[in-house]
Motif scaffolding. Sequence first.
Motif, PDB file in Angstrom:
ATOM      1  N   ALA B  59       0.788  -1.184   0.136  1.00 53.08           N
ATOM      2  CA  ALA B  59      -0.143   0.009   0.079  1.00 53.08           C
ATOM      3  C   ALA B  59       0.958   1.150  -0.185  1.00 53.08           C
ATOM      4  CB  ALA B  59      -1.003  -0.089   1.125  1.00 53.08           C
ATOM      5  N   ALA B  60       1.880   1.222   0.974  1.00 55.93           N
ATOM      6  CA  ALA B  60       2.788   2.384   0.793  1.00 55.93           C
ATOM      7  C   ALA B  60       3.444   2.572  -0.426  1.00 55.93           C
ATOM      8  CB  ALA B  60       3.762   2.308   1.703  1.00 55.93           C
ATOM      9  N   ILE B  61       3.839   1.968  -0.994  1.00 57.65           N
ATOM     10  CA  ILE B  61       4.379   2.274  -2.319  1.00 57.65           C
ATOM     11  C   ILE B  61       3.402   2.820  -3.349  1.00 57.65           C
ATOM     12  CG2 ILE B  61       4.290  -0.080  -3.604  1.00 57.65           C
ATOM     13  CD1 ILE B  61       7.274   2.435  -4.101  1.00 57.65           C
ATOM     14  N   ASN B  62       2.406   2.287  -3.142  1.00 57.44           N
ATOM     15  CA  ASN B  62       1.193   2.679  -4.351  1.00 57.44           C
ATOM     16  C   ASN B  62       0.636   3.957  -3.783  1.00 57.44           C
ATOM     17  OD1 ASN B  62       0.282   0.541  -6.567  1.00 57.44           O
ATOM     18  ND2 ASN B  62       0.834  -0.540  -4.789  1.00 57.44           N
ATOM     19  N   MET B  63       0.660   4.431  -2.545  1.00 61.03           N
ATOM     20  CA  MET B  63       0.155   5.750  -2.324  1.00 61.03           C
ATOM     21  C   MET B  63       1.378   6.700  -2.845  1.00 61.03           C
ATOM     22  SD  MET B  63      -0.557   4.945   1.910  1.00 61.03           S
ATOM     23  CE  MET B  63      -2.062   4.000   2.160  1.00 61.03           C
ATOM     24  N   VAL B  64       2.708   6.134  -2.607  1.00 62.91           N
ATOM     25  CA  VAL B  64       3.672   7.117  -3.126  1.00 62.91           C
ATOM     26  C   VAL B  64       3.452   7.297  -4.877  1.00 62.91           C
ATOM     27  CG1 VAL B  64       5.993   6.897  -3.820  1.00 62.91           C
ATOM     28  CG2 VAL B  64       5.610   6.530  -1.558  1.00 62.91           C
ATOM     29  N   ALA B  65       3.055   6.121  -5.311  1.00 61.57           N
ATOM     30  CA  ALA B  65       2.537   6.292  -6.847  1.00 61.57           C
ATOM     31  C   ALA B  65       1.623   7.380  -7.130  1.00 61.57           C
ATOM     32  CB  ALA B  65       2.124   5.092  -7.417  1.00 61.57           C
ATOM     33  N   ALA B  84      11.156  -5.883  -1.122  1.00 62.08           N
ATOM     34  CA  ALA B  84      10.554  -6.836  -1.989  1.00 62.08           C
ATOM     35  C   ALA B  84       9.128  -6.723  -2.276  1.00 62.08           C
ATOM     36  CB  ALA B  84      10.827  -8.343  -1.507  1.00 62.08           C
ATOM     37  N   LEU B  85       8.379  -6.408  -1.423  1.00 62.05           N
ATOM     38  CA  LEU B  85       6.898  -6.135  -1.644  1.00 62.05           C
ATOM     39  C   LEU B  85       6.676  -4.924  -2.322  1.00 62.05           C
ATOM     40  CD1 LEU B  85       5.858  -7.155   2.302  1.00 62.05           C
ATOM     41  CD2 LEU B  85       5.002  -8.206   0.080  1.00 62.05           C
ATOM     42  N   LYS B  86       7.402  -3.963  -2.213  1.00 64.36           N
ATOM     43  CA  LYS B  86       7.321  -2.801  -2.937  1.00 64.36           C
ATOM     44  C   LYS B  86       7.628  -2.748  -4.177  1.00 64.36           C
ATOM     45  CE  LYS B  86       8.535   0.295   0.796  1.00 64.36           C
ATOM     46  NZ  LYS B  86       7.283   0.824   1.404  1.00 64.36           N
ATOM     47  N   SER B  87       8.274  -4.139  -4.965  1.00 65.20           N
ATOM     48  CA  SER B  87       8.874  -4.032  -6.094  1.00 65.20           C
ATOM     49  C   SER B  87       7.611  -3.935  -7.157  1.00 65.20           C
ATOM     50  CB  SER B  87       9.345  -5.400  -6.299  1.00 65.20           C
ATOM     51  OG  SER B  87      10.497  -5.528  -5.481  1.00 65.20           O
ATOM     52  N   GLU B  88       6.549  -4.588  -6.691  1.00 66.15           N
ATOM     53  CA  GLU B  88       5.351  -4.327  -7.756  1.00 66.15           C
ATOM     54  C   GLU B  88       5.238  -2.781  -8.136  1.00 66.15           C
ATOM     55  OE1 GLU B  88       0.815  -5.829  -7.502  1.00 66.15           O
ATOM     56  OE2 GLU B  88       1.376  -4.053  -6.152  1.00 66.15           O
ATOM     57  N   GLY B  89       4.995  -1.951  -6.990  1.00 65.70           N
ATOM     58  CA  GLY B  89       4.859  -0.663  -7.273  1.00 65.70           C
ATOM     59  C   GLY B  89       5.908   0.058  -7.912  1.00 65.70           C
ATOM     60  N   ILE B  90       7.119  -0.226  -7.556  1.00 64.43           N
ATOM     61  CA  ILE B  90       8.461   0.321  -8.264  1.00 64.43           C
ATOM     62  C   ILE B  90       8.336   0.127 -10.006  1.00 64.43           C
ATOM     63  CG2 ILE B  90      10.607   0.142  -8.570  1.00 64.43           C
ATOM     64  CD1 ILE B  90      10.786  -0.236  -5.569  1.00 64.43           C
ATOM     65  N   SER B  91       7.705  -1.089 -10.266  1.00 66.28           N
ATOM     66  CA  SER B  91       7.663  -1.308 -11.704  1.00 66.28           C
ATOM     67  C   SER B  91       6.635  -0.561 -12.182  1.00 66.28           C
ATOM     68  CB  SER B  91       7.289  -3.000 -11.711  1.00 66.28           C
ATOM     69  OG  SER B  91       6.863  -3.129 -13.251  1.00 66.28           O
ATOM     70  N   GLY B 129      14.028  -6.000 -10.103  1.00 68.03           N
ATOM     71  CA  GLY B 129      13.431  -6.264  -8.726  1.00 68.03           C
ATOM     72  C   GLY B 129      11.704  -6.514  -9.238  1.00 68.03           C
ATOM     73  N   GLY B 130      11.248  -5.608  -9.691  1.00 65.99           N
ATOM     74  CA  GLY B 130       9.935  -5.787 -10.264  1.00 65.99           C
ATOM     75  C   GLY B 130       9.854  -6.616 -11.464  1.00 65.99           C
ATOM     76  N   HIS B 131       8.556  -6.542 -11.970  1.00 61.51           N
ATOM     77  CA  HIS B 131       8.544  -7.234 -13.593  1.00 61.51           C
ATOM     78  C   HIS B 131       8.742  -6.266 -14.623  1.00 61.51           C
ATOM     79  CE1 HIS B 131       4.755  -5.521 -12.330  1.00 61.51           C
ATOM     80  NE2 HIS B 131       4.611  -5.454 -13.539  1.00 61.51           N
ATOM     81  N   GLY B 132       9.109  -6.851 -15.745  1.00 60.57           N
ATOM     82  CA  GLY B 132       9.343  -5.992 -16.938  1.00 60.57           C
ATOM     83  C   GLY B 132      10.718  -5.226 -16.927  1.00 60.57           C
ATOM     84  N   ASP B 133      10.976  -4.824 -18.300  1.00 58.94           N
ATOM     85  CA  ASP B 133      12.182  -4.107 -18.624  1.00 58.94           C
ATOM     86  C   ASP B 133      11.959  -2.500 -18.024  1.00 58.94           C
ATOM     87  OD1 ASP B 133      13.509  -5.756 -20.081  1.00 58.94           O
ATOM     88  OD2 ASP B 133      12.201  -5.534 -21.726  1.00 58.94           O
ATOM     89  N   TYR B 134      12.973  -2.323 -16.945  1.00 57.18           N
ATOM     90  CA  TYR B 134      12.986  -0.961 -16.608  1.00 57.18           C
ATOM     91  C   TYR B 134      14.423  -0.737 -15.633  1.00 57.18           C
ATOM     92  CZ  TYR B 134      11.646  -2.488 -11.772  1.00 57.18           C
ATOM     93  OH  TYR B 134      11.601  -2.962 -10.666  1.00 57.18           O
TER      94      TYR B 134
ATOM     95  N   HIS C  69      -3.386  -3.895  -9.702  1.00 56.51           N
ATOM     96  CA  HIS C  69      -4.177  -4.723  -9.109  1.00 56.51           C
ATOM     97  C   HIS C  69      -4.505  -4.630  -7.897  1.00 56.51           C
ATOM     98  CE1 HIS C  69      -7.568  -7.535 -10.227  1.00 56.51           C
ATOM     99  NE2 HIS C  69      -6.884  -8.665  -9.729  1.00 56.51           N
ATOM    100  N   GLY C  70      -5.822  -3.968  -7.386  1.00 54.47           N
ATOM    101  CA  GLY C  70      -6.119  -4.110  -5.989  1.00 54.47           C
ATOM    102  C   GLY C  70      -5.557  -2.622  -5.280  1.00 54.47           C
ATOM    103  N   ARG C  71      -4.854  -1.915  -5.813  1.00 55.01           N
ATOM    104  CA  ARG C  71      -3.970  -0.893  -5.183  1.00 55.01           C
ATOM    105  C   ARG C  71      -4.631   0.372  -5.446  1.00 55.01           C
ATOM    106  NH1 ARG C  71      -2.815  -5.275  -3.411  1.00 55.01           N
ATOM    107  NH2 ARG C  71      -0.998  -6.346  -4.528  1.00 55.01           N
ATOM    108  N   ALA C  72      -5.973   0.604  -6.128  1.00 58.70           N
ATOM    109  CA  ALA C  72      -6.435   1.946  -6.313  1.00 58.70           C
ATOM    110  C   ALA C  72      -6.694   2.454  -5.087  1.00 58.70           C
ATOM    111  CB  ALA C  72      -7.832   1.569  -7.390  1.00 58.70           C
ATOM    112  N   PRO C  73      -7.377   2.232  -3.922  1.00 58.38           N
ATOM    113  CA  PRO C  73      -7.565   2.894  -3.069  1.00 58.38           C
ATOM    114  C   PRO C  73      -6.071   3.747  -2.489  1.00 58.38           C
ATOM    115  CG  PRO C  73      -8.745   0.929  -2.679  1.00 58.38           C
ATOM    116  CD  PRO C  73      -7.695   0.860  -3.866  1.00 58.38           C
ATOM    117  N   ALA C  74      -5.182   2.732  -2.478  1.00 56.07           N
ATOM    118  CA  ALA C  74      -3.604   3.419  -1.853  1.00 56.07           C
ATOM    119  C   ALA C  74      -3.317   4.483  -3.029  1.00 56.07           C
ATOM    120  CB  ALA C  74      -2.621   2.473  -1.806  1.00 56.07           C
TER     121      ALA C  74
END
Lengths: 176, 357, 253
Positions: B59-65, B84-91, B129-134, C69-74
């Motif tokens: 949630a934190a990294i997505n709030m940052v996003a 590691a958990l933030k990797s999704e958001g970093i991508s 760390g996250g998925h994809g080319d970046y 996916h799922g993170r929209a509220p954040a």
Amino acid sequence: MTTNILLAGFGGQGILFAGKLLAYIGMQQDKQVSWLPSYGPEMRGGTCNCSVVLSDAPVGSPIVLKPDVLIAMNKPSFVKYEPAVVPGGKLFADSGLIDIRSERTDITEYALPASVMASDEGLPGLLNMILLGKVIAELDLADDATVLAALRKCIPPRKADLLEANRKAIALGKSS
Amino acid sequence: MAEKVLMKGNEAIAEAAVAAGCRHYFGYPITPQTEIAAYMAKRMPKIGGTFLQAESEVAAINMVAGAAAAGVRTMTSSSSPGVALKSEGISYIAGMDIPALVVNIMRAGPGLGGIQPSQGDYWQCVKGGGHGDYRNIVLAPSGVQEMYDFTKLAFDLADKYRMCAMILSDGVLGQMMEPVAVSASDAPPFCADGKPWALTGTKGARKPNIINSLYIEPDTLEVLLDKRYAEKYAACEANEVRWDEFLTDDAEIVVTAYGAPARIARSAVTAARAKGIKAGLLRPITLWPFPKVPLAQLAETAKAFVCVELSKGQMIDDIRLAIECKRPVSLCTRTGGNVPSPEEILTAIENAAKEAV
Amino acid sequence: MAVVFEKPKGLTDAPLHYCPGCTHGIVHRLVAEALDSLGITEKAVGVAPVGCAVFAYNYFNCDMAQAAHGRAPAVATGIKRANPANIVFTYQGDGDLAAIGTAETVHAAARGENITIIFINNAIYGMTGGQMAPTTLPEQVTQTSPYGRDVTVAGYPVRVSELLATLDGPAYIERVSVDSVKNVRKAAAAIRKAFQYQSEGKGFSLIEVVSTCPTNWGMNPVKALAWLREHMLPYYPLGVYRDKGAAQGGADA
């Protein structure tokens, strides 16, 4: 010149604070300094130690594994770190809390009943400062004005009333 | 010069972020970086900023996003398992081309591992760390002053290139105190005025802005990726490579190390010189973009390289690639939360010198 | 000539990609109309989910972000905290909101985050082709519950509105449907009220819209609406589950 100092004892004995004061004393003298606490579960009441490096050159490792100066405030710390003191090093121990002495002949031990002195002199909780006073005197680390200036940096204004007691405790250690 | 104050590395990062105009911090507690969150929790309410303890690292990294998309300077900090958990958001941040700062105060892994210092996340953070080319810009401070300086730099670079910048540090640097010269910390909050792409509402004055990472047409996505690599990432590699050299001019043995081990390696290099070994140190400051060129140049004259890292040989791959395997590279490592002593590194240098003869 | 019907300004001219008979189109329109009628389209920022509404950023005529996916509220939380004057909403389906995004949903609600969530509950994963959702009914057949949802294996559906209504944070929660003209009108009023509350700074609002998925339910649109009334509404009763405004006014919510 580089002095590697390790302070060790129980959490709550003011080990980190004493280390911080040493670091500020170094800063007052334009030395390069570093301060590194042990961290993690041991912070919550178990053993605690703190590495302080005072140097004329940029500090390399901030982790003191082989201290030039060991300040031991409880027996487990004494047992653990006394063998690590470098030959020619100095060991400061609270003999009120540590009932053994070093058998090494290549280091100098200063045993001071700091905890007893603290309660006798009405300076509860300041055995760290009494021991530090002894360290300052034996290492000829700094004059009183420098120590006072460093104390002022370490003690936040809202706790200014503690300054005098700390100064008294350091003076007591220095003169003993 | 401003008076120096004794500060923990973690506090220096937080203070520098405030000085850089960051007013939006989102995080989740984890040792050994929690001081950053604690500092922000104290500071932000007093300067009109936002400190929010999120329900998770995710949630934190997505709030940052979200905050980054809205145009403000924003950051999160964590330690290895949390990153590691933030990797999704970093991508996603990479895919959305938005600027943000992520701080990783590394601890030992894998799994829950331990809480003592490590550099085991080199691959995780430097290689993606996250998925994809970046790519992320990854800065590796080696002292508390650099924790301060590089935090400000990281925000500037993130904004300049509209990408994620990371501070990759470790438990030693996070926890240790050193004197720091701080600049005035009353910088105004960074605002979206200079970010015409930001989501601030159209105010009826422009077409809607869309911040998105979804491109369902392969050709569209490929063109976008090509452009991102050719322009943004190439510009980083051309302009933002940073490193530090110590006694490398005539070095036969080149030690490479970043972060806290680099300062220990420096002591070891000095000790090696005292013993008559021509040792030097190259310290990458940016782990991406990596200082390939200076390493390749040193490989022309050096006999061997020693890579010091708190991991089982991660950065060593990049050293070998940079010097195109022209010289032997040996690994000097401690892991599990341990840190090598200067003597251990000296021994590695001596061994490399012996073998290089 | 008098204009009696027109497209809301809150929608772009992009043709919707939704399947024939899908209720997303209705709800998109209701959201856009609410933004228009409150005069807040120009300060609105929407967040699209992962799911059928992933392309919502092409349809709403305001600033839009597309979330993981799922993170929209954040993501919405970050946007709102950055610029509190903006009106921030998410538009999410049941898999996005009530499975992978449960934590983000519950905690945004618990914080009373001043955002609006439009929650489409059609009891199925639409975009991926009809798998079991957290809101799939017991015995309901989907691609991943081919013998019907067996509650001894897959557990029970999540009633999101009731769940969130146990929290102190939310200001407004209502479950509506768009299965009939009457219910569409009620849904329009609910969505408008949610945005109204956000404008007034009252806090978190969520409108759960019980919807259909004719394609993945394997029904024609009319039959799907009938199935919704017969099977979904008994499990997901319509109504207001939280209304802080009404509570303040002394009325019983």
